[in-house]
Structure formats: structure tokens, C-alpha cells
Design a protein around this motif. Sequence first.
Motif, PDB file in Angstrom:
ATOM      1  N   ASP A   1       0.821  -1.211   0.000  1.00 27.59           N
ATOM      2  CA  ASP A   1       0.000   0.000   0.000  1.00 27.59           C
ATOM      3  C   ASP A   1       0.857   1.264   0.000  1.00 27.59           C
ATOM      4  O   ASP A   1       0.487   2.272  -0.618  1.00 27.59           O
ATOM      5  CB  ASP A   1      -0.961   0.011   1.193  1.00 27.59           C
ATOM      6  N   GLU A   2       2.002   1.199   0.668  1.00 25.51           N
ATOM      7  CA  GLU A   2       2.927   2.338   0.634  1.00 25.51           C
ATOM      8  C   GLU A   2       3.380   2.600  -0.812  1.00 25.51           C
ATOM      9  O   GLU A   2       3.437   3.752  -1.267  1.00 25.51           O
ATOM     10  CB  GLU A   2       4.141   2.038   1.525  1.00 25.51           C
ATOM     11  N   ALA A   3       3.666   1.515  -1.535  1.00 25.85           N
ATOM     12  CA  ALA A   3       4.060   1.661  -2.938  1.00 25.85           C
ATOM     13  C   ALA A   3       2.936   2.318  -3.734  1.00 25.85           C
ATOM     14  O   ALA A   3       3.170   3.233  -4.535  1.00 25.85           O
ATOM     15  CB  ALA A   3       4.395   0.289  -3.534  1.00 25.85           C
ATOM     16  N   TYR A   4       1.711   1.856  -3.499  1.00 21.49           N
ATOM     17  CA  TYR A   4       0.563   2.402  -4.239  1.00 21.49           C
ATOM     18  C   TYR A   4       0.339   3.879  -3.900  1.00 21.49           C
ATOM     19  O   TYR A   4       0.098   4.703  -4.793  1.00 21.49           O
ATOM     20  CB  TYR A   4      -0.694   1.573  -3.936  1.00 21.49           C
ATOM     21  N   GLN A   5       0.459   4.208  -2.607  1.00 18.26           N
ATOM     22  CA  GLN A   5       0.257   5.615  -2.215  1.00 18.26           C
ATOM     23  C   GLN A   5       1.321   6.511  -2.836  1.00 18.26           C
ATOM     24  O   GLN A   5       1.042   7.649  -3.228  1.00 18.26           O
ATOM     25  CB  GLN A   5       0.265   5.756  -0.685  1.00 18.26           C
ATOM     26  N   ARG A   6       2.544   6.016  -2.928  1.00 20.21           N
ATOM     27  CA  ARG A   6       3.607   6.815  -3.558  1.00 20.21           C
ATOM     28  C   ARG A   6       3.320   7.029  -5.045  1.00 20.21           C
ATOM     29  O   ARG A   6       3.590   8.103  -5.581  1.00 20.21           O
ATOM     30  CB  ARG A   6       4.980   6.148  -3.374  1.00 20.21           C
ATOM     31  N   LEU A   7       2.746   6.021  -5.695  1.00 19.42           N
ATOM     32  CA  LEU A   7       2.339   6.188  -7.097  1.00 19.42           C
ATOM     33  C   LEU A   7       1.263   7.269  -7.204  1.00 19.42           C
ATOM     34  O   LEU A   7       1.358   8.189  -8.027  1.00 19.42           O
ATOM     35  CB  LEU A   7       1.807   4.863  -7.649  1.00 19.42           C
ATOM     36  N   LEU A   8       0.240   7.158  -6.344  1.00 14.17           N
ATOM     37  CA  LEU A   8      -0.865   8.126  -6.397  1.00 14.17           C
ATOM     38  C   LEU A   8      -0.370   9.550  -6.169  1.00 14.17           C
ATOM     39  O   LEU A   8      -0.862  10.493  -6.780  1.00 14.17           O
ATOM     40  CB  LEU A   8      -1.902   7.804  -5.304  1.00 14.17           C
ATOM     41  N   ASN A   9       0.613   9.698  -5.272  1.00  9.89           N
ATOM     42  CA  ASN A   9       1.103  11.031  -4.914  1.00  9.89           C
ATOM     43  C   ASN A   9       2.214  11.528  -5.835  1.00  9.89           C
ATOM     44  O   ASN A   9       2.781  12.594  -5.591  1.00  9.89           O
ATOM     45  CB  ASN A   9       1.599  11.030  -3.462  1.00  9.89           C
ATOM     46  N   GLY A  10       2.525  10.750  -6.869  1.00 13.13           N
ATOM     47  CA  GLY A  10       3.557  11.177  -7.810  1.00 13.13           C
ATOM     48  C   GLY A  10       4.941  11.224  -7.193  1.00 13.13           C
ATOM     49  O   GLY A  10       5.787  12.003  -7.616  1.00 13.13           O
ATOM     50  N   GLU A  11       5.189  10.369  -6.196  1.00  9.04           N
ATOM     51  CA  GLU A  11       6.465  10.414  -5.474  1.00  9.04           C
ATOM     52  C   GLU A  11       7.476   9.354  -5.927  1.00  9.04           C
ATOM     53  O   GLU A  11       8.570   9.300  -5.394  1.00  9.04           O
ATOM     54  CB  GLU A  11       6.203  10.231  -3.968  1.00  9.04           C
ATOM     55  N   LEU A  12       7.081   8.508  -6.899  1.00  5.98           N
ATOM     56  CA  LEU A  12       7.973   7.406  -7.270  1.00  5.98           C
ATOM     57  C   LEU A  12       9.063   7.850  -8.222  1.00  5.98           C
ATOM     58  O   LEU A  12       8.820   8.658  -9.112  1.00  5.98           O
ATOM     59  CB  LEU A  12       7.173   6.298  -7.967  1.00  5.98           C
ATOM     60  N   ARG A  13      10.236   7.298  -8.059  1.00 10.62           N
ATOM     61  CA  ARG A  13      11.303   7.464  -9.049  1.00 10.62           C
ATOM     62  C   ARG A  13      11.809   6.081  -9.417  1.00 10.62           C
ATOM     63  O   ARG A  13      12.717   5.578  -8.768  1.00 10.62           O
ATOM     64  CB  ARG A  13      12.427   8.322  -8.517  1.00 10.62           C
ATOM     65  N   PHE A  14      11.289   5.384 -10.452  1.00 10.87           N
ATOM     66  CA  PHE A  14      10.176   5.846 -11.285  1.00 10.87           C
ATOM     67  C   PHE A  14       9.078   4.781 -11.338  1.00 10.87           C
ATOM     68  O   PHE A  14       7.973   5.067 -11.683  1.00 10.87           O
ATOM     69  CB  PHE A  14      10.662   6.153 -12.718  1.00 10.87           C
ATOM     70  N   LYS A  15       9.466   3.543 -11.038  1.00  8.58           N
ATOM     71  CA  LYS A  15       8.493   2.460 -11.088  1.00  8.58           C
ATOM     72  C   LYS A  15       8.509   1.727  -9.748  1.00  8.58           C
ATOM     73  O   LYS A  15       9.558   1.404  -9.207  1.00  8.58           O
ATOM     74  CB  LYS A  15       8.867   1.466 -12.194  1.00  8.58           C
ATOM     75  N   ALA A  16       7.314   1.448  -9.237  1.00  7.23           N
ATOM     76  CA  ALA A  16       7.200   0.649  -8.011  1.00  7.23           C
ATOM     77  C   ALA A  16       7.137  -0.826  -8.393  1.00  7.23           C
ATOM     78  O   ALA A  16       6.361  -1.216  -9.272  1.00  7.23           O
ATOM     79  CB  ALA A  16       5.956   1.031  -7.232  1.00  7.23           C
ATOM     80  N   VAL A  17       7.963  -1.633  -7.748  1.00  5.71           N
ATOM     81  CA  VAL A  17       7.960  -3.075  -7.948  1.00  5.71           C
ATOM     82  C   VAL A  17       7.779  -3.727  -6.577  1.00  5.71           C
ATOM     83  O   VAL A  17       8.514  -3.427  -5.636  1.00  5.71           O
ATOM     84  CB  VAL A  17       9.257  -3.565  -8.606  1.00  5.71           C
ATOM     85  N   VAL A  18       6.776  -4.596  -6.476  1.00  8.89           N
ATOM     86  CA  VAL A  18       6.467  -5.263  -5.213  1.00  8.89           C
ATOM     87  C   VAL A  18       6.977  -6.700  -5.307  1.00  8.89           C
ATOM     88  O   VAL A  18       6.722  -7.376  -6.311  1.00  8.89           O
ATOM     89  CB  VAL A  18       4.939  -5.232  -4.933  1.00  8.89           C
ATOM     90  N   THR A  19       7.691  -7.151  -4.278  1.00  4.21           N
ATOM     91  CA  THR A  19       8.223  -8.511  -4.307  1.00  4.21           C
ATOM     92  C   THR A  19       7.365  -9.430  -3.442  1.00  4.21           C
ATOM     93  O   THR A  19       6.850  -9.034  -2.396  1.00  4.21           O
ATOM     94  CB  THR A  19       9.685  -8.543  -3.811  1.00  4.21           C
ATOM     95  N   TYR A  20       7.226 -10.695  -3.899  1.00  4.25           N
ATOM     96  CA  TYR A  20       6.385 -11.682  -3.210  1.00  4.25           C
ATOM     97  C   TYR A  20       7.180 -12.932  -2.878  1.00  4.25           C
ATOM     98  O   TYR A  20       8.218 -13.170  -3.470  1.00  4.25           O
ATOM     99  CB  TYR A  20       5.184 -12.043  -4.104  1.00  4.25           C
TER     100      TYR A  20
END
Length: 339
Positions: free
Chosen positions: A320-339
Motif C-alpha cells: 500500500d505504501e508503494a501504491y500511495q507513492r504512485l498516487l502522490n507522484g512520489e515514485l522514481r520511477f516504477k514501483a515493484v512489489v516482491t512476493y
Amino acid sequence: MTTMKAAVVPAAKAHWELQDVPKPEAGPHQVLVKIHACGICYTDALLAEDVLNFRPFPFVTGHEGVGEVVAVGEGVTSRQVGDRVGLPITQKPCGRCDFCRERHPYSFVTANNCAAPTLTGVNVDGGQAEFIAADANGTVLLPDGISYELAAPTVCAGYTVWAALRRANPKPGARIAILGVGGVGHLGVQFAKAAGFHVIAITHSPDKHDLARELGADDVVANGAELKQIGGADVLLHTAPTHEPAIDALQGLKPWAKIILMGISANDTFAFPALALTGHSFEIIGSAHNSPEYLAEALEIVARGAVKPMVEVFPKERVDEAYQRLLNGELRFKAVVTY
Ligand SMILES: [Zn+2]
Ligand SMILES: [Zn+2]
């Protein structure tokens, strides 16, 4: 019942939650993939915010999933346990409608024209989970030497911009302008450079000028007037979130230039000045992944190190932190979630 962890979007505009859900099994013609990484695409936000609506909440997004085949269903011959695969958005066409009768390669054009397509992370659960079962033919084999973290953003963002450049079919030595240095644009600069073109980044953010040069841009300009001053461009890859800077950039294009649109938004209109379009014989082209051969090419280019997606990696507990950073335009540049 066996369960797994999945990043569930519980409702519109809600925080994503890591939940225990039933673990899928590989049905006929399917593979079961243990997901190692999955990127978050801006299209996921359109789904999660209910701007695009394909099915009721809750659901699991993710069309940049990559991982390892751990089981194969009945009838699967093209994939084996242990294969490293990616799961792009267009998983399976219906095979029977008028569009499918023409036997086009799977692409996002298929997604929009097939009467009943299966779309990973859109109308069926996607790769933001520990496991996914998917049609074997809807997976792509990953080349050796590509890490899961770098393969994930290539499966949609990299595919999108590489397919757009291929769609433009530029002449050798052409001048390629990439508008926007974000999740897709930072890959566009690198792919165009890797392919040997003269690369011009257009960004109004002064803090991105040095970065664009580090990524391989030969020139960096702020707008269409500056683009014209340095000699113009034959192709404009439009990766900006709004269209105004693309309209502005038209004044810097060479005659017969091609403008390639590749983003997905909702209910927006690309309004261009008709005189500029006709007077310079510009071509405006929509691009939608176009063919999986371009995904294979993009993966190879990343595997050999010529393009390196810039990613922020989050363990699944922080999805969710990754998603919120995407929504807020804070990512540099792609969020990748590991499972
Ligand atoms: Zn995407
Ligand atoms: Zn169909």
C-alpha cells in the motif's frame, strides 16, 4: 483450503490490503506461477480508483507480474516447471469472435477488440499476489540474465514505450523526442538510445535535465520552441500525463513527423491544431503494445543491460505504501512489489 497472500483492493479509492485468499490451481492449458515481483502501472490506479470499471470490488490488480512456473495444467506443452515467465495484460482472447477469426497477435489491441478477452489484473485477478494461474499462452518466457525486479516494469511500461518506438518505424539516425521523463518516459529515453537514435528528452522539470542526460539523452529541452532551436525531431513519443505539452511540442517537430500516443487515461481528448497537422503532414498514431514480439525485444534489451528501469522495490507487506507513492507522484520511477 490452501491460502496465499495477495494485495487486495477492497473498495474504490481504498488502501490496498495484504490478505489471505484462496491459492489458485492450474486448470487445463494453464500454468501456476509463483510471483517473484510485480510492478504497479498507472492503469492499476485507474482501476483501483474506479475510473475504469471492469468488475466489482474487491479484486487483485497487477499486469507486470513475473515469476517461476511451479505447476502446469492438463494439455500444457509450451511451458515447464522452472520456467521464468512474465504475465502481460492481455492473457487470452476468446478465439471465436470476428476479431479473433483474423488471428492477430495478442496485444492490447486484442484487449480492446476481442468480444471476450481475459485480461490479467483487469477482469481476472492479477500478479499482485504470491501465486497466479494463467493461460500458458498468455505468458512470455523471460531471457536469462534479467532480474525479476527489472523484468517486472518491462512487462507493461517497457513494452509500451518500445512498441511505440517500433510503431513509429523511424529511419536509421532519426531524431526521437521523448516527452516526459517519468515511469514510461525514462524507459523511452533509454530504449531510443539503445536502438542508436539521436535522443531528445522534453521535460519542464529542471531537476530532471541531468537525469535525462544520464539516461542517454543527447539533448534536453523544456518545450517545443527549444526543440525547434536544436533542429527538431522526426518522432515524438508522448508519455506525459497531460496533452498540453504535446501540443506545445508540435512546433518543434520536423515536417512529416510522427506523434505516438501510448498512455491510457479516461475521457480525455487530444485536441491538436489542424493547420499544423496538415501543413506539416504530421502523422498521429495510437500505439497499444501491438504485438508480443516487441515485448520479447524489450526484455532482451533489458537483459543485456542496455536499458535499466529505475525501480523502487517494496516487500509485499508494504504494497500500500508503494501504491500511495504512485498516487502522490512520489515514485522514481516504477514501483515493484516482491512476493
Ligand atoms: Zn500497464
Ligand atoms: Zn475474440
